[in-house]
Every structure is written in structure tokens, then in C-alpha cells.
Design a protein around this motif. Sequence first.
Motif, PDB file in Angstrom:
ATOM      1  N   VAL A   1      -1.945   4.062  -8.997  1.00  0.00           N
ATOM      2  CA  VAL A   1      -1.431   4.131 -10.368  1.00  0.00           C
ATOM      3  C   VAL A   1      -1.486   5.505 -10.971  1.00  0.00           C
ATOM      4  N   ARG A   2      -0.341   5.827 -11.634  1.00  0.00           N
ATOM      5  CA  ARG A   2      -0.329   7.152 -12.455  1.00  0.00           C
ATOM      6  C   ARG A   2      -0.502   6.645 -13.709  1.00  0.00           C
ATOM      7  N   ARG A   3      -1.250   7.290 -14.624  1.00  0.00           N
ATOM      8  CA  ARG A   3      -1.655   6.824 -15.964  1.00  0.00           C
ATOM      9  C   ARG A   3      -0.403   7.696 -16.844  1.00  0.00           C
ATOM     10  N   ILE A   4      -0.284   6.888 -17.751  1.00  0.00           N
ATOM     11  CA  ILE A   4       0.407   7.393 -19.043  1.00  0.00           C
ATOM     12  C   ILE A   4      -0.202   7.481 -20.216  1.00  0.00           C
ATOM     13  N   PRO A   5      -0.576   8.471 -20.947  1.00  0.00           N
ATOM     14  CA  PRO A   5      -1.320   8.424 -21.956  1.00  0.00           C
ATOM     15  C   PRO A   5      -0.474   7.911 -23.102  1.00  0.00           C
ATOM     16  N   ILE A   6      -1.372   6.937 -23.880  1.00  0.00           N
ATOM     17  CA  ILE A   6      -0.459   6.128 -24.991  1.00  0.00           C
ATOM     18  C   ILE A   6      -1.642   6.108 -26.337  1.00  0.00           C
ATOM     19  N   GLY A   7      -0.848   6.180 -27.497  1.00  0.00           N
ATOM     20  CA  GLY A   7      -1.443   6.448 -28.706  1.00  0.00           C
ATOM     21  C   GLY A   7      -0.569   6.826 -29.716  1.00  0.00           C
ATOM     22  N   PRO A   8      -0.897   6.861 -30.919  1.00  0.00           N
ATOM     23  CA  PRO A   8      -0.100   7.070 -32.085  1.00  0.00           C
ATOM     24  C   PRO A   8       0.323   8.461 -32.192  1.00  0.00           C
ATOM     25  N   ASP A   9      -0.122   9.449 -31.541  1.00  0.00           N
ATOM     26  CA  ASP A   9       0.097  10.716 -31.506  1.00  0.00           C
ATOM     27  C   ASP A   9       0.708  11.296 -29.998  1.00  0.00           C
ATOM     28  N   ARG A  10       1.100  10.335 -29.315  1.00  0.00           N
ATOM     29  CA  ARG A  10       1.976  10.468 -28.049  1.00  0.00           C
ATOM     30  C   ARG A  10       3.478  10.203 -28.300  1.00  0.00           C
TER      31      ARG A  10
ATOM     32  N   LYS B   1       7.528   2.647  -8.370  1.00  0.00           N
ATOM     33  CA  LYS B   1       8.333   1.480  -8.036  1.00  0.00           C
ATOM     34  C   LYS B   1       8.247   0.717  -9.329  1.00  0.00           C
ATOM     35  N   LEU B   2       7.065   0.623 -10.080  1.00  0.00           N
ATOM     36  CA  LEU B   2       7.066  -0.354 -11.339  1.00  0.00           C
ATOM     37  C   LEU B   2       6.330   0.236 -12.577  1.00  0.00           C
ATOM     38  N   LEU B   3       6.749  -0.172 -13.831  1.00  0.00           N
ATOM     39  CA  LEU B   3       6.170   0.426 -14.917  1.00  0.00           C
ATOM     40  C   LEU B   3       5.560  -0.870 -15.627  1.00  0.00           C
ATOM     41  N   VAL B   4       4.254  -0.768 -16.258  1.00  0.00           N
ATOM     42  CA  VAL B   4       3.804  -1.932 -16.821  1.00  0.00           C
ATOM     43  C   VAL B   4       3.364  -1.265 -18.058  1.00  0.00           C
ATOM     44  N   ILE B   5       3.826  -2.112 -19.074  1.00  0.00           N
ATOM     45  CA  ILE B   5       3.669  -1.935 -20.428  1.00  0.00           C
ATOM     46  C   ILE B   5       3.257  -3.219 -21.299  1.00  0.00           C
ATOM     47  N   ASN B   6       2.841  -3.062 -22.536  1.00  0.00           N
ATOM     48  CA  ASN B   6       2.152  -4.092 -23.439  1.00  0.00           C
ATOM     49  C   ASN B   6       2.138  -3.637 -24.867  1.00  0.00           C
ATOM     50  N   TYR B   7       2.995  -4.215 -25.554  1.00  0.00           N
ATOM     51  CA  TYR B   7       3.176  -4.144 -26.950  1.00  0.00           C
ATOM     52  C   TYR B   7       3.609  -5.501 -27.597  1.00  0.00           C
ATOM     53  N   PRO B   8       2.608  -5.542 -28.822  1.00  0.00           N
ATOM     54  CA  PRO B   8       1.767  -4.776 -29.456  1.00  0.00           C
ATOM     55  C   PRO B   8       0.619  -4.460 -28.370  1.00  0.00           C
TER      56      PRO B   8
ATOM     57  N   PRO C   1       0.981  -1.152   0.051  1.00  0.00           N
ATOM     58  CA  PRO C   1      -0.112  -0.037   0.187  1.00  0.00           C
ATOM     59  C   PRO C   1       0.985   1.085   0.123  1.00  0.00           C
ATOM     60  N   GLY C   2       0.550   2.060  -0.969  1.00  0.00           N
ATOM     61  CA  GLY C   2       1.116   3.537  -0.909  1.00  0.00           C
ATOM     62  C   GLY C   2       2.281   3.526  -2.177  1.00  0.00           C
ATOM     63  N   ASP C   3       2.730   2.171  -2.573  1.00  0.00           N
ATOM     64  CA  ASP C   3       3.572   2.376  -3.920  1.00  0.00           C
ATOM     65  C   ASP C   3       2.794   2.834  -4.957  1.00  0.00           C
ATOM     66  N   VAL C   4       3.442   3.270  -5.910  1.00  0.00           N
ATOM     67  CA  VAL C   4       3.220   3.868  -6.985  1.00  0.00           C
ATOM     68  C   VAL C   4       3.632   3.279  -8.437  1.00  0.00           C
ATOM     69  N   VAL C   5       2.650   3.039  -9.268  1.00  0.00           N
ATOM     70  CA  VAL C   5       2.847   2.107 -10.339  1.00  0.00           C
ATOM     71  C   VAL C   5       2.665   2.884 -11.605  1.00  0.00           C
ATOM     72  N   LEU C   6       3.318   3.124 -12.547  1.00  0.00           N
ATOM     73  CA  LEU C   6       3.073   3.740 -14.107  1.00  0.00           C
ATOM     74  C   LEU C   6       2.496   2.486 -14.848  1.00  0.00           C
ATOM     75  N   ALA C   7       1.144   3.108 -15.333  1.00  0.00           N
ATOM     76  CA  ALA C   7       0.689   2.157 -16.401  1.00  0.00           C
ATOM     77  C   ALA C   7       0.088   3.057 -17.413  1.00  0.00           C
TER      78      ALA C   7
END
Length: 401
Positions: free
Chosen positions: A140-149, A167-174, A115-121
Amino acid sequence: MQQFARVHRLPPYVFATVNELKSSMRHQGVDIVDLGMGNPDVPTPKHILDKLADAAYKPGNSRYSASKGIKGLRRAIADWYQRKFDVSLDRDQEVCVTMGAKEGLAHLALVMLSPGDVVLAPDPAYPIHPFACIIAGADVRRIPIGPDRDFFEDLELAMRNSWPKPKLLVINYPHNPTTVCVEVDFFQRVVDYAKENNLYVIHDLAYADFTFDGYKAPSFLQAKGARDVGVEFFSMTKSYSMAGMRVGFCCGNRDMVQALTRIKSYLDYGIYNPIQIAAACALSGDLDPNPKFTVEDMDKAVRDIMDIHQDRRDALIDGLSRAGWEVPSPKATMFVWAEIPDEFKHLGSVEFSKLLIKEAAVAVAPGLGFGNYGDDHVRFALVENRHRINQATRNLKRFFG
């Protein structure tokens, strides 16, 4: 449910109102073409089912399994990574079998985060990516994603505006749902950034094989130093049409993999052995003395599934264009991410999705269900045959007039 803190942190299920309307209209006899949920409809390749059936009749295969996966499947996973990405893995220390990618990701978040940890998604995102972290008690801190970003500009902004330090970054590609694709140099920048900022990374490679027009999706683990900072998940749901069998795996950083392995040892006894045996054969071919199918046979089965979906993609994109709805053709995933036409944007994605069900008998997923930055889009899933997709686009053409 306010007394249940983890459940209370979860927002209302955005897709529920659309699903209820769809069910109601079907109950009234309306033929809804459902392109909403990404639930694979292509049959599991026969080779896999034959191996599953054979294994199910062998004595002992119905006993408890191993929570981290049987040795044969972990060996097949390591072989698959070597063959597909030229990445060498230690099957005992760097590979853990999971009950689909969702289970593994959720339990890894649970063991890593407090609890209290910060994640970027990313936002929009496949819901489990941020919500596994929220369920674990993190913010969770949100990172806008898209072809124009510019992902790295947005990542740096999120880092600067976060306290405590993420503490953590979550990504997903494609990427699901936006279908954005990257190359290995993108992952190298992620690894370098993670090292500079003491970040862990989780990458979801669910659509490793779901690529079109010559594009090949890279693995995060191909980046130099990736295993120093993160892991990668893959699910056999899409590539092998094994959705209901729930087989996935987590590979990479030893500390993260072993943490997942340890918590799973308290929570489950592993997947039904015959399913794991079938999954191993799907990845690396039949290893019996007289093999019934080879790696090449399974690679062809995967390509056949991809060809079916590329044909569906082409039918949908062409049909939407004829209806006056111009949408980019994705290079990967089993989805089409469509910006809502200007005249309907004021409705937002939920009301627009409901309108399509009522007036065109077509169900899609509202972009809001994937995050606030998705509210001006809807997602089509390529889960109906070409005939049904053509029916959907004809309905949409009549609706748009």
C-alpha cells in the motif's frame, strides 16, 4: 505469530492501549463518556424491526440464503440508486449484497490482488481500506488526505514513486475520519485519472445519508464512465442503525462485482433471510399488497436519525469551543476530527487520548490508529446523547482550565 504471514504483516492495534485504560478506569468506578468507537446507539427504526420479526416467523426463511443476496434486496438496492442518485443498475450483474461493507471490501481485495500488487489508499483512513489490501498480500502506498491537501497532486506523486504501477485506488467520501467532503466533479476527475492510468477504483460511501447543513453526498457511480473502472460500497449500519445486522452492498463494474460474487459463493451462504427482507423494506418500503410503511416513511426515519446526529454535532462543537478547543464543524459523517491543541501535540494522539481519559473521563479515538498522517488529531464519534456530550465538554473545559 511470525509463522502466519498475513497476520504478521498487520501492525499492533493502536486503539488497544486506549481501550485497556478506558476499561481499567471504568472498573475503578470512573464514569467515562465514550466518544471513541463509531458504534451507532440510535435504535433501529421500528418499521425495520417489525418487518424482521414478521419474516422470522415465516416457514423457510431460516434456510440457507444466497451469497450474493436475495433477488428482492438486490432489486431494492437498484431502486435506491435510481431514486437517490439517478443511477441505473443491473441487479443481477452489477449488485452484490455483502455482510457489511468491511466483509465485501476485504473479499474483493482478496480476489483482485496478488502479492506484490500496489494499492493507493488515503492516510488517514478507515483501517479496513488499506489493511484489506495488505491482508490480500498487496503493498500500500499512502496518499495524505485532509482539507489542506491537494488530493490529485498527492495522487500523482504517489503514482510516480510507485513500482510496479499501482493497480487499485481506494477512496471514501464523505471521509472517515477527516470528514472531508467532495462533489461529483471530484469523482469525475478520479474516473478520468483511473482510465488514463489503468487503475481500478473502490469507493466506500458509508456516509451517503450522514450529511448536514444542506450538503448532499454524491455517488461515485454518478461520474461518467465510473462503472468502467470501479465499484462503490454502502453499508446500512449508519443510515438505518442496523450495525449488528451486517448488511452492505457492492455496486458498479460488472467484472469486479462478479468476481466478488464468485468468491463469496465459496465462502458463505448469505445473510439470514429475514434480515435481508427487512433491509429491502428499509431501502424501498414495504412491498406487501397492504404495505405497513412506504419509501417516504423510511426516508423520514433516516432524516430523523440524521437530525439526532446533527444536534449532537452542534452540542459537541459548541461545547469544545467553550472549552477553548476550536474545531471545524463537519458537513458529514458521524464524527468530529479535532486537531490536538498545540500545547499537547508533542504527546502524539495516543498519549493525548490516554490523558483525556485520565484527566477528563472522556474517551476518543487517537488519530494514529487511522494512519501516520492522523497523529496530530483525535476523532470524536457522535455516539452519546446530548446530555452525555455536554457532560464530556464540561469535563474537557475543567481539564483545559
